[in-house]
Design an enzyme around this catalytic site. Structure first.
Site, PDB file in Angstrom:
ATOM      1  N   ASP A  60     -10.095 -10.449  10.757  1.00 55.38           N
ATOM      2  CA  ASP A  60     -10.407  -9.439  10.214  1.00 55.38           C
ATOM      3  C   ASP A  60     -11.620  -9.044   9.646  1.00 55.38           C
ATOM      4  O   ASP A  60     -11.798  -7.599  10.066  1.00 55.38           O
ATOM      5  CB  ASP A  60     -10.051  -9.598   8.324  1.00 55.38           C
ATOM      6  N   VAL A 106       0.568  -1.194   0.067  1.00 51.67           N
ATOM      7  CA  VAL A 106      -0.121  -0.019   0.302  1.00 51.67           C
ATOM      8  C   VAL A 106       0.389   1.698  -0.116  1.00 51.67           C
ATOM      9  O   VAL A 106       0.830   2.325  -0.493  1.00 51.67           O
ATOM     10  CB  VAL A 106      -1.020   0.418   1.263  1.00 51.67           C
ATOM     11  N   GLY A 125     -10.890  -1.968   1.350  1.00 48.57           N
ATOM     12  CA  GLY A 125     -10.134  -1.372   0.637  1.00 48.57           C
ATOM     13  C   GLY A 125     -10.862   0.200  -0.170  1.00 48.57           C
ATOM     14  O   GLY A 125     -11.264   1.230   0.886  1.00 48.57           O
ATOM     15  N   LYS A 179     -14.069  -5.099  11.153  1.00 45.59           N
ATOM     16  CA  LYS A 179     -14.713  -4.020   9.968  1.00 45.59           C
ATOM     17  C   LYS A 179     -16.127  -3.949  10.388  1.00 45.59           C
ATOM     18  O   LYS A 179     -16.412  -2.376  10.678  1.00 45.59           O
ATOM     19  CB  LYS A 179     -14.620  -4.765   8.720  1.00 45.59           C
ATOM     20  N   GLU A 207     -10.475   5.613   5.375  1.00 40.94           N
ATOM     21  CA  GLU A 207     -12.058   4.754   4.813  1.00 40.94           C
ATOM     22  C   GLU A 207     -11.130   4.235   4.377  1.00 40.94           C
ATOM     23  O   GLU A 207     -12.072   2.659   4.318  1.00 40.94           O
ATOM     24  CB  GLU A 207     -11.576   5.536   3.567  1.00 40.94           C
ATOM     25  N   ARG A 222      10.596  -0.547   8.377  1.00 41.17           N
ATOM     26  CA  ARG A 222      11.694  -1.230   9.667  1.00 41.17           C
ATOM     27  C   ARG A 222      13.151  -1.923   8.784  1.00 41.17           C
ATOM     28  O   ARG A 222      13.689  -1.678   8.675  1.00 41.17           O
ATOM     29  CB  ARG A 222      10.378  -2.689   9.448  1.00 41.17           C
ATOM     30  N   VAL A 274     -11.412  -0.362   6.063  1.00 40.78           N
ATOM     31  CA  VAL A 274     -12.586  -1.188   6.272  1.00 40.78           C
ATOM     32  C   VAL A 274     -13.340  -0.983   4.416  1.00 40.78           C
ATOM     33  O   VAL A 274     -13.443  -0.349   3.606  1.00 40.78           O
ATOM     34  CB  VAL A 274     -13.658  -0.284   6.616  1.00 40.78           C
ATOM     35  N   GLU A 313      -2.194 -15.368   2.446  1.00 42.44           N
ATOM     36  CA  GLU A 313      -1.876 -15.121   3.412  1.00 42.44           C
ATOM     37  C   GLU A 313      -1.402 -16.470   3.762  1.00 42.44           C
ATOM     38  O   GLU A 313      -2.005 -17.704   4.125  1.00 42.44           O
ATOM     39  CB  GLU A 313      -1.417 -14.182   4.163  1.00 42.44           C
TER      40      GLU A 313
END
Lengths: 430, 430
Positions: free
Chosen positions: A203, A17, A136, A207, A131, A48, A134, A192
């Site tokens: 997840d 992102v 995308g 949301k 925004e 990092r 939640v 993942e």
């Protein structure tokens, strides 16, 4: 009325992102300037691993000292796309203390500490926008906070996790089992390596907490959200769903009680009719229904994750908070004035689809029906099927409190004539 | 941080939408106060017929002197739901001059004079909001102006008129002709006594002009929008569409050219595949697809008209402009900095579905194919059907400039072997 002094933006995180946010801020700089009313300048990117190759990301902006970056008093806006609770929470709080507004894509943090973060933003007279946390790119937070600000939202019902929708869609279309479909999702990059957060519904629950809070102008914490993952959904469940003219989706459902005095939020797999618009949401797409008193039924559909869609949502918020900075104002903050209690799952009113393996002898249906009646659960339909001396009973109930439904199932398990409960699934969207 | 002095609101018009706005402002006064941060008070309602019975509307607020109402210097916000160009335009302009922000549901006025009104609002430091002007309760203006402010929108494709969608849906499901379906729509209140604005596409064209302007940060006037109504759509067209796995919808399509240097906006009936999400938009519902570089494909669905949904959109805007008043700020104004030229319909790239009645003799297909080739239009599929000595040819083209497609049709009409052109319909959504 263009302001020439640029607004300074610090970026925390430069993964999928963050690098997309950086790219768009560079390639669309002129558009952003026009839309904000001032130039916008990326002044630092905290990561990092500074040695990682990041194409199109200016090396001179990279730093490993995120704390120093958010403490810079010349930074107007901090964009947080690192995720997780810490160090994100501390960095955002420090950013507020130094006068920066924050754009975050961090659903876990917002679901857990949204109230405290909103309070800190208000205290320092800055904005907190999220925004991207939640679904995308799908505008949901802004429509709920602003477009529907003059309406009364009663229900939010949606598919808010792309990974699980991809898996369930594969199971539906190919007849595959859960593991097989998960393997395909992993191979294609939709799941993942550790899919727990997605498949166990964490997840989606985060949301749901965020959406319920905004929709009902109250506070719903992650712990308030009933959560059931979709790892137990079987090919047999899909076969049962098909017989009912349904498919199975992992749904996030936020509801205001009929008397308006409490709310519920839950995430679980459920059967929905094929005629329901959510049934045709394929692959990793997300879609959310919002039901409001005056507006009626609205649906929002789009890609719920991914670098570009999430970056689109982040940049929309970035433009908004930058405009607010230029106007020396802030946008709408937390609106949790109703403080409605969150009821437990047992109080939720829903329907069950129950498959029972039963003895193939007379009187079984009467026994089973008696158990439902004793618990005050009304039966909608029953289907009996014989197979090799055994028999199965498929019962679909009318609407009843979830506690009554699960007590009914417990009592059914104790009947001698019930060999086993093959599956229990809630039925929604009717 | 609640402000106690109320914000004063004047309402222009008290028909279906206005009376619903009044009702919600009364019943939801406490919620609105919390969401705005100040109480909000309706101080006057201008109507043409003061003697009409309006249930739940306080008689003491009714006035016939709209001009005096908008000239009151204590009015903070004017809500305009009278529609039409005049007196709405003069009243809004006067309201701006007296320091009031305006919430309008007036698509015709916005499409015709949006630029001048935005300029007047900016000059007086007030807001002009108009979510209700496009697709009722469906949030479209705010997502385009704000949520997608950091993205690049390439296409807006949607069903933005409920009356025509109701008629086309009836024709599709029942095989009815246009007049029969119109009669049903009129009987059920979905079509007005004079349905011209809807069925000739004027209403949709106004919405297309507004959406294109916001989506592409440019100005698109109503005259720039190519407009074709749906009164010529026949039951035979639906039969042809079905053979292609399509249905027919009246679409509003706003596109940015591939080179990004111009835009187009158009309203016309078109075939779309049954697999396209717009194909399943039933009755009087609206739905709009937005395609953006980073966000990908988003869809927004809901009731596109009606008193309550439109009032929901008006009240969302009312809360927003009231918040801005409390913060002594204004929201995003017009963003038309790109000033992209609007190309004509001839430059639009699309596909045609053409039904020809032809002589049933050898060589006809070769002749027809030659005409297409001479105009540089590539054929996708051809279907030949014989019927009673006559024959028909159904040709579906690949994408080509609309001018080349219509020149092809003109040339086909001149062929001796072509007895007539039974129907021409554009094909979209693929």
């Amino acid at each position: 009325m263009m302001r020439t002094r640029p607004l300074k933006v610090a970026l925390l995180g430069c993964g999928v992102v963050g690098s997309e946010v950086t790219r768009i801020m560079t390639t669309h700089a002129d558009d952003l300037t026009q839309r904000i009313g001032a130039p916008v300048e990326l002044v630092g990117i905290a990561v990092r691993r500074p040695d990682r190759v990041r194409e199109g990301v200016p090396a001179e902006l990279i730093t490993t000292d995120a704390t120093a970056l958010v403490k810079r008093d010349d930074v107007d806006v901090v964009v947080e796309v690192i995720g997780g609770i810490e160090p994100a929470r501390s960095l955002i709080t420090t950013a507020f203390e130094h006068g920066a507004s924050v754009v975050s894509a961090n659903k876990a943090l917002l679901a857990q500490d949204g109230a405290a973060l909103h309070a800190a933003a208000e205290q320092h007279g800055v904005d907190l926008y999220y925004e991207a946390a939640v679904a995308g790119a799908i505008p949901l937070v802004r429509p709920l906070r602003e477009s529907l600000a003059g309406d009364k939202v009663n229900r939010v019902l949606g598919i808010v996790n792309g990974t699980t929708n991809f898996i369930l869609d594969k199971m539906d279309s190919s007849g595959a089992g859960y593991s097989e479909a998960l393997d395909e999702a992993t191979a294609l990059g939709y799941a993942e390596a550790d899919p727990t957060a997605d498949v166990e519904g964490f997840d989606a629950a985060a949301k749901a907490a965020i959406l319920a809070g905004i929709a009902f102008h109250t506070r719903v914490r992650l712990d308030d959200v009933y959560r059931e993952g979709m790892t137990e959904v079987t090919a047999a469940d899909f076969a049962s769903a098909k017989q009912m003219g349904c498919t199975i989706k992992l749904l996030a459902i936020c509801e205001r009680a009929a008397d308006g005095r409490s709310v519920t939020a839950r995430v679980h797999p459920a059967m929905i009719p094929l005629t329901h618009p959510l049934a045709s949401v394929r692959e990793a797409y997300n879609a959310v229904f919002i039901e409001a008193d005056a507006a009626g039924q609205l649906m929002f559909y789009g890609p719920g994750a991914g670098g570009s869609p999430t970056a689109s949502a982040v940049l929309g918020d970035l433009v908004a908070v930058c405009r607010n900075k230029v106007a020396e104002a802030t946008g709408p903050g937390e609106s949790a004035y109703t403080r409605l209690p969150v009821s437990t799952m047992g109080e939720v009113v829903t329907r069950y689809h129950i498959s029972l393996d039963v003895a193939d002898k007379p009187g079984v249906l009467a026994q089973v029906a008696t158990v439902f009646a004793e618990h005050g659960v009304s039966i909608d339909t029953v289907r009996q099927q014989g197979k090799d001396g055994e028999a199965s009973l498929v019962v679909v109930t009318h609407r009843a409190a979830d506690a009554a439904l699960s007590a009914t199932v417990e009592a059914l398990r104790k009947l001698d004539t019930v060999r086993g409960v093959a599956s229990i699934m809630r039925v929604e969207g009717e």
